[in-house]
Design an enzyme around this catalytic site. Structure first.
Site, PDB file in Angstrom:
ATOM      1  N   ASP A   1      -7.882   0.949  -1.189  1.00 35.30           N
ATOM      2  CA  ASP A   1      -7.457  -0.440  -1.023  1.00 35.30           C
ATOM      3  C   ASP A   1      -8.494  -1.386  -1.615  1.00 35.30           C
ATOM      4  O   ASP A   1      -9.697  -1.210  -1.402  1.00 35.30           O
ATOM      5  CB  ASP A   1      -7.278  -0.784   0.455  1.00 35.30           C
ATOM      6  CG  ASP A   1      -6.059  -0.127   1.071  1.00 35.30           C
ATOM      7  OD1 ASP A   1      -5.079   0.103   0.336  1.00 35.30           O
ATOM      8  OD2 ASP A   1      -6.086   0.161   2.286  1.00 35.30           O
TER       9      ASP A   1
ATOM     10  N   ASP B   1      -6.323   7.223  -0.001  1.00 36.14           N
ATOM     11  CA  ASP B   1      -5.863   5.842   0.021  1.00 36.14           C
ATOM     12  C   ASP B   1      -7.004   4.979  -0.496  1.00 36.14           C
ATOM     13  O   ASP B   1      -8.145   5.110  -0.035  1.00 36.14           O
ATOM     14  CB  ASP B   1      -5.490   5.440   1.452  1.00 36.14           C
ATOM     15  CG  ASP B   1      -4.896   4.047   1.528  1.00 36.14           C
ATOM     16  OD1 ASP B   1      -4.109   3.698   0.640  1.00 36.14           O
ATOM     17  OD2 ASP B   1      -5.227   3.320   2.479  1.00 36.14           O
TER      18      ASP B   1
ATOM     19  N   ARG C   1      -1.690  12.003  -4.200  1.00 36.25           N
ATOM     20  CA  ARG C   1      -0.954  11.263  -3.189  1.00 36.25           C
ATOM     21  C   ARG C   1       0.498  11.101  -3.614  1.00 36.25           C
ATOM     22  O   ARG C   1       0.790  10.789  -4.770  1.00 36.25           O
ATOM     23  CB  ARG C   1      -1.583   9.888  -2.951  1.00 36.25           C
ATOM     24  CG  ARG C   1      -0.825   9.106  -1.874  1.00 36.25           C
ATOM     25  CD  ARG C   1      -1.514   7.836  -1.465  1.00 36.25           C
ATOM     26  NE  ARG C   1      -0.725   7.110  -0.487  1.00 36.25           N
ATOM     27  CZ  ARG C   1      -1.109   5.989   0.101  1.00 36.25           C
ATOM     28  NH1 ARG C   1      -2.294   5.452  -0.192  1.00 36.25           N
ATOM     29  NH2 ARG C   1      -0.329   5.396   0.983  1.00 36.25           N
TER      30      ARG C   1
ATOM     31  N   ARG D   1      -2.106  11.038   4.224  1.00 29.08           N
ATOM     32  CA  ARG D   1      -2.243  10.815   2.788  1.00 29.08           C
ATOM     33  C   ARG D   1      -3.446  11.593   2.263  1.00 29.08           C
ATOM     34  O   ARG D   1      -4.459  11.740   2.959  1.00 29.08           O
ATOM     35  CB  ARG D   1      -2.397   9.331   2.476  1.00 29.08           C
ATOM     36  CG  ARG D   1      -3.718   8.741   2.825  1.00 29.08           C
ATOM     37  CD  ARG D   1      -3.743   7.501   3.653  1.00 29.08           C
ATOM     38  NE  ARG D   1      -2.684   7.199   4.532  1.00 29.08           N
ATOM     39  CZ  ARG D   1      -2.304   5.943   4.802  1.00 29.08           C
ATOM     40  NH1 ARG D   1      -2.880   4.928   4.201  1.00 29.08           N
ATOM     41  NH2 ARG D   1      -1.373   5.700   5.677  1.00 29.08           N
TER      42      ARG D   1
END
Length: 295
Positions: free
Chosen positions: A221, A219, A207, A216
């Site tokens: 989170d 990702d 990334r 992307r």
């Protein structure tokens, strides 16, 4: 970034009498045990406000040890130390790490030793959840690699992983569709350490910085950290968009429907989330993110 430092608190040479040991004579006659306790805790509030109620009381540590040492006999001092450590973590929410040493000065060994002792270390374990997504390259392969990397990190255990979900882009940027999943686990790492790990894995998997909510490679989170709330310039937990995103709530509800985050049950939050047709689609549940094919 400056993380909240942990403060150490010590109790040394607490002398207690108990009936612990493997030999029947030890259980009948009893002997002295010397206990050392060290805890590490977030006492920033106590320090800043000179507030006893936000501190960890030395007397409470001694009370916990005394209740266990003078209580039900145990065969091993390792078990005794472990029980003290577990009880401290269970009763004192501010404590993150506890070390308990149990000295046995009168251990029945046929050698000239000054004492025998054992040390047990316990870390508080926190429940966490992650959302993972990708819309560039070999998306499923990348997500598998991200999960593997999370699973190999010391101090983090991934306990369950959702199915893959195909989802429409979120945030108003024209781009390819995503593949998403959620993972839940347990950790002894601090929130900012988890954030650093997520960013490191994203970089390892290709990334690069780009348009916010844009395309992307991957990702990752952090969705929640127990039910704690914290927010600074780079990290907010629970995640600020957790309850706005079907591509998060759908896979999270698959594996943690009853989890309460920020006062809201995951399944309940999903039930009232405004949706559009085809926004998130679960793939064949027999083809999980761990790569297991159904029979």
């Amino acid at each position: 970034m400056i993380s909240v430092p942990l403060t150490s608190v010590f109790v040394r040479d607490l002398c207690l009498f108990g009936y612990h040991g493997v030999l029947p004579e030890e259980n009948r006659v009893g002997q002295r045990f010397i206990i050392d306790i060290e805890i590490r805790a977030d006492l920033s509030g106590a320090i800043a406000d000179d507030d006893y109620m936000q501190a960890v009381c030395y007397g409470t540590l001694c009370d916990i040890a005394a209740q266990i040492v003078t209580g039900k006999p145990m065969g091993l001092i390792e078990a005794l130390a472990g029980r003290i450590a577990d009880e401290i973590l269970g009763r004192l929410d501010r404590v993150e790490v506890v070390l308990v040493t149990v000295h046995k000065p009168s251990a029945p060994v046929p050698y000239p030793v000054s004492e025998t002792a054992t040390i047990v270390t316990r870390h508080r374990v926190h429940d966490v959840a992650f959302s993972l997504g990708a819309n560039l390259g070999e998306r499923e392969v990348t997500l598998h690699a991200a999960l593997d990397r999370l699973s190999m990190e010391e101090g983090l255990e991934i306990t369950d992983v959702s199915s893959f979900y195909d989802s429409a882009p979120w945030g108003g940027v024209d781009q390819p569709s995503f593949v998403n999943l959620c993972a839940i686990g347990r950790t002894t790492l601090a929130p900012h350490a988890l954030l650093r790990l997520c960013k490191a894995i994203e970089g390892e998997l290709g990334r690069v910085p780009g348009l916010r909510w844009g395309v992307r490679t991957v990702d990752i989170d952090l969705l929640h950290y127990d039910d704690r709330s914290l927010s600074d310039r780079i990290l907010t937990v629970p995640h600020r968009h957790l309850f706005d995103r079907a591509f998060v709530l759908e896979p999270l509800a698959e594996i943690a429907a009853d989890r309460v985050i920020g006062g809201r049950r995951v399944a309940d939050a999903l039930a009232v989330l405004p949706r559009t047709s085809g926004d998130v689609t679960r793939r064949d549940p027999d083809c999980t993110a761990s790569g297991n094919e159904g029979a």
